[in-house]
Design a protein around this motif. Sequence first.
Motif, short mmCIF file in Angstrom:
data_model
loop_
_atom_site.label_atom_id
_atom_site.label_comp_id
_atom_site.label_asym_id
_atom_site.label_seq_id
_atom_site.Cartn_x
_atom_site.Cartn_y
_atom_site.Cartn_z
N ASP A 120 0.84 -1.19 0.00
CA ASP A 120 0.00 0.00 0.00
C ASP A 120 0.88 1.25 0.00
OD1 ASP A 120 -1.69 2.23 0.93
OD2 ASP A 120 -3.21 0.67 1.24
N GLU A 121 0.69 2.09 -1.00
CA GLU A 121 1.53 3.29 -1.13
C GLU A 121 1.28 4.28 -0.01
OE1 GLU A 121 2.72 6.55 -4.61
OE2 GLU A 121 1.15 5.04 -4.96
N ASP A 122 0.01 4.46 0.39
CA ASP A 122 -0.29 5.39 1.48
C ASP A 122 0.32 4.93 2.78
OD1 ASP A 122 -1.68 7.20 -0.07
OD2 ASP A 122 -3.63 6.26 0.28
N ARG A 141 3.03 3.17 3.13
CA ARG A 141 4.49 3.42 3.05
C ARG A 141 4.79 4.89 3.32
NH1 ARG A 141 4.24 0.21 -1.69
NH2 ARG A 141 4.64 2.06 -2.96
N ARG A 142 3.94 5.79 2.81
CA ARG A 142 4.16 7.21 3.08
C ARG A 142 4.01 7.52 4.56
NH1 ARG A 142 0.70 8.25 -1.65
NH2 ARG A 142 2.02 8.78 -3.44
N LYS A 156 -0.10 13.47 -0.82
CA LYS A 156 0.49 12.30 -1.48
C LYS A 156 2.00 12.42 -1.58
CE LYS A 156 -3.56 10.49 -2.32
NZ LYS A 156 -4.03 9.26 -1.62
#
Length: 342
Positions: A208-210, A212-213, A331
């Motif tokens: 999940d990119e979110d 990881r952020r 983002k």
Amino acid sequence: MAEVTTIGLDIAKHVFQAHGVDADGHKVFSRRLTRAKVLEFFSAQPRSLVALEACGGAHHWARELAKLGHDVRLIPPAYVKPFVKRNQKNDANDAEAISEAAQRPNMRFVAVKSEEQQASALVFRTRDLLVRQRTQLINAIRGHMAEYGWVAPKGRMWMASLREVIDSDNSLPVAARDMLRVMLVMLDGLDFQIADLDKEIARRAREDEDVRRLMTIPGIGPIAATAICALAPPAETFARGRDFAAWVGLTPLQKSTGGKPRQGRTTKMGERTLRRLLIIGASTLIRHASKKGPTAGGWLASMLTRKPRMLVTVAQANKTARIVWAVLTKKEDYRAPVAAAV
């Protein structure tokens, strides 16, 4: 007959109640529905605003009604209660109150969750449940061993010494030793299941990119990041970071009157699991700063010199919540502020 524009739906296990009103808010129908007839009834209705209380099963019904073309809104139950007439609670009055609340121009709604979002939340909540059960077992073993003169401090790391005593101390009654071993077997099973769930959460965090952020933020790890993405509404729901922090329940309760601002304890609203995780992460930062020393001239250093440690922890959790909102809306990964030159 006037056309229905808004329908309040009071859901339950078996019997539902629908209350329809027209554009002027006048009652068009009040219908009692069985669970099997709900979708059939709404498929015959014109495309309307359908409002439900955000309770158990509400997200499922919201998704099903949205498939029929209706505009579905979920309302927090606390916002519906003031619209119940004369405080007489029954299905018909509840459905009418829901339809009345849905027509308010400033009403706040709950975002409808997808099946995948609810599945991610279930992974985290399952782990949370197992951790609580493990803590109960550890405390039970400690308490029973104390009855036989063996006292161990709090914490999982002391279970190894108690396990050795249970296996080697022949002075323990046979029945007590057998029951303690049953609890140790249960404890081992919970450790194994929690480890498996930790691996699943770590896998989801990598994909999940979110998530990881969020993990680039100090004090946010895989578990907290996964929980935020699974349990919190979309960041775009909130206009500012302070709104998200207030939703989590990390802002002071305001009781102001006559132009005199008065602030009390934290509101403790919103998702308490997220609030607990943010406070745990903040306490880790505070503990690290206390040992290594915070950045000279920084916000944290100033707070630690002026305020009690627990107050600073909650304030840091509030700050982290605002950073979470900024990271999710922009983002972008978190970038630590550059220290000002002295």
